[in-house]
Design a protein around this motif. Structure first.
Motif, PDB file in Angstrom:
ATOM      1  N   GLY A   1      29.803  28.788   8.973  1.00  0.00           N
ATOM      2  CA  GLY A   1      28.615  27.955   8.991  1.00  0.00           C
ATOM      3  C   GLY A   1      28.689  26.713   9.847  1.00  0.00           C
ATOM      4  O   GLY A   1      27.784  25.886   9.827  1.00  0.00           O
ATOM      5  N   ILE A   2      29.776  26.574  10.620  1.00  0.00           N
ATOM      6  CA  ILE A   2      29.941  25.442  11.535  1.00  0.00           C
ATOM      7  C   ILE A   2      29.901  25.962  12.969  1.00  0.00           C
ATOM      8  O   ILE A   2      30.455  27.021  13.275  1.00  0.00           O
ATOM      9  CB  ILE A   2      31.279  24.704  11.297  1.00  0.00           C
ATOM     10  CG1 ILE A   2      31.399  24.267   9.839  1.00  0.00           C
ATOM     11  CG2 ILE A   2      31.420  23.512  12.232  1.00  0.00           C
ATOM     12  CD1 ILE A   2      30.407  23.228   9.409  1.00  0.00           C
ATOM     13  N   THR A   3      29.230  25.226  13.846  1.00  0.00           N
ATOM     14  CA  THR A   3      29.146  25.597  15.253  1.00  0.00           C
ATOM     15  C   THR A   3      29.944  24.605  16.095  1.00  0.00           C
ATOM     16  O   THR A   3      29.776  23.390  15.952  1.00  0.00           O
ATOM     17  CB  THR A   3      27.689  25.631  15.738  1.00  0.00           C
ATOM     18  OG1 THR A   3      26.974  26.621  14.988  1.00  0.00           O
ATOM     19  CG2 THR A   3      27.612  25.994  17.220  1.00  0.00           C
ATOM     20  N   TYR A   4      30.802  25.140  16.974  1.00  0.00           N
ATOM     21  CA  TYR A   4      31.647  24.350  17.878  1.00  0.00           C
ATOM     22  C   TYR A   4      31.213  24.681  19.313  1.00  0.00           C
ATOM     23  O   TYR A   4      31.209  25.854  19.702  1.00  0.00           O
ATOM     24  CB  TYR A   4      33.120  24.716  17.696  1.00  0.00           C
ATOM     25  CG  TYR A   4      33.627  24.600  16.281  1.00  0.00           C
ATOM     26  CD1 TYR A   4      34.371  23.500  15.866  1.00  0.00           C
ATOM     27  CD2 TYR A   4      33.360  25.600  15.339  1.00  0.00           C
ATOM     28  CE1 TYR A   4      34.834  23.395  14.556  1.00  0.00           C
ATOM     29  CE2 TYR A   4      33.817  25.500  14.032  1.00  0.00           C
ATOM     30  CZ  TYR A   4      34.555  24.401  13.648  1.00  0.00           C
ATOM     31  OH  TYR A   4      35.015  24.311  12.354  1.00  0.00           O
ATOM     32  N   CYS A   5      30.845  23.680  20.075  1.00  0.00           N
ATOM     33  CA  CYS A   5      30.353  23.900  21.446  1.00  0.00           C
ATOM     34  C   CYS A   5      31.109  23.024  22.443  1.00  0.00           C
ATOM     35  O   CYS A   5      31.309  21.833  22.202  1.00  0.00           O
ATOM     36  CB  CYS A   5      28.867  23.579  21.552  1.00  0.00           C
ATOM     37  SG  CYS A   5      27.808  24.584  20.489  1.00  0.00           S
TER      38      CYS A   5
END
Length: 259
Positions: A241-245
């Motif tokens: 549920g975490i987005t890393y960009c």
């Protein structure tokens, strides 16, 4: 508890690092540019591979064709175009607009030798292929922002795409300068670069949220519209549920001190 809250807040803050000197982006008018066509995976594919196409300037409808559909077919997926390697040989991919302007690139397809698998982060992380549309949308939005601020749009660098994805797959929540520099060098990018990182809760509308975070942070914004840059790569990893960009922008004739 207060200390823990501060640590969590700090971990989810977007951070920016530019390797080399950063100068204010020029606000000069950008001359009309020819249509540019590039491929996520570079100019060489294996039979059976699919690669997203990056076509610029952004914000324009294009018609895309292949000179040899039996070698490389092209498909439109929503608003994106994808090259599909069908058989060994070469094909010219051409993009044209309603004004009659066009641009092209040549794709070479090798044998059907199996490609090395890409190892995403553990757990339910989406892999490189799964995040292709998110990454392509990020590049479109970044180039749209650059164009709106008077600097040229950037073509995709396969090396920086690889480096950015490698870093996002490590799920960093703050910058690791040495590791980021090494990732760029390992991927084959020979110069210095600027990079942005953002981390946020949720996976919906990831491309827009990432770019908005960078637009709303002065340091990130300056890196994104740096007029010295000549190419771009992005990475996206979604896990629990975490987005890393990540965004990497190449700065030619500069030095990667960590390579």
């Amino acid at each position: 508890m207060t200390s823990m809250k501060k640590r969590i807040a700090a971990a989810l803050m977007a951070a920016t690092l530019t390797i080399g000197l950063t100068v204010p982006a020029a606000a000069a008018e950008v001359p009309n540019e020819p249509i540019r066509v590039s491929s996520y995976k570079g100019s060489t594919l294996e039979v059976g591979e699919r690669s997203g196409l990056i076509i610029g300037p952004s914000g324009i409808d294009y018609t895309v064709t292949s000179s040899a559909p039996d070698t490389v077919a092209v498909e439109q997926v929503l608003t994106f175009w994808v090259a599909v390697a069908k058989g060994a040989g070469t094909a010219e991919i051409t993009a044209s607009n309603s004004a009659g302007e066009c641009g092209s690139m040549t794709l070479t397809v090798g044998s059907a030798a199996p490609a090395a698998p890409i190892s995403p982060a553990d757990g339910d992380s989406a892999g490189l292929t799964d995040n292709q549309e998110i990454r392509q949308e990020m590049i479109r939005l970044i180039n749209q922002t650059r164009k709106a601020n008077g600097v040229s749009e950037l073509p995709v660098s396969e090396a920086l795409m690889t480096a950015a994805q490698a870093c996002s797959d490590r799920r960093y929540t703050w910058h690791h300068a040495a590791e980021e520099g090494q990732a760029a060098a390992d991927a084959g990018y020979p110069y210095g670069f600027g990079d942005n990182l953002t981390v946020f809760t949720g996976t919906d509308d990831a491309a827009r949220r990432a770019v908005d975070n960078w637009i709303n942070s002065p340091g990130h914004f300056e890196t994104m519209i740096d007029s010295r840059c000549d190419c771009i790569g992005v990475g996206v990893t979604q896990y629990d549920g975490i987005t890393y960009c990540y965004m990497f922008v190449g700065i030619p004739n500069s030095v990667n001190f960590y390579a």
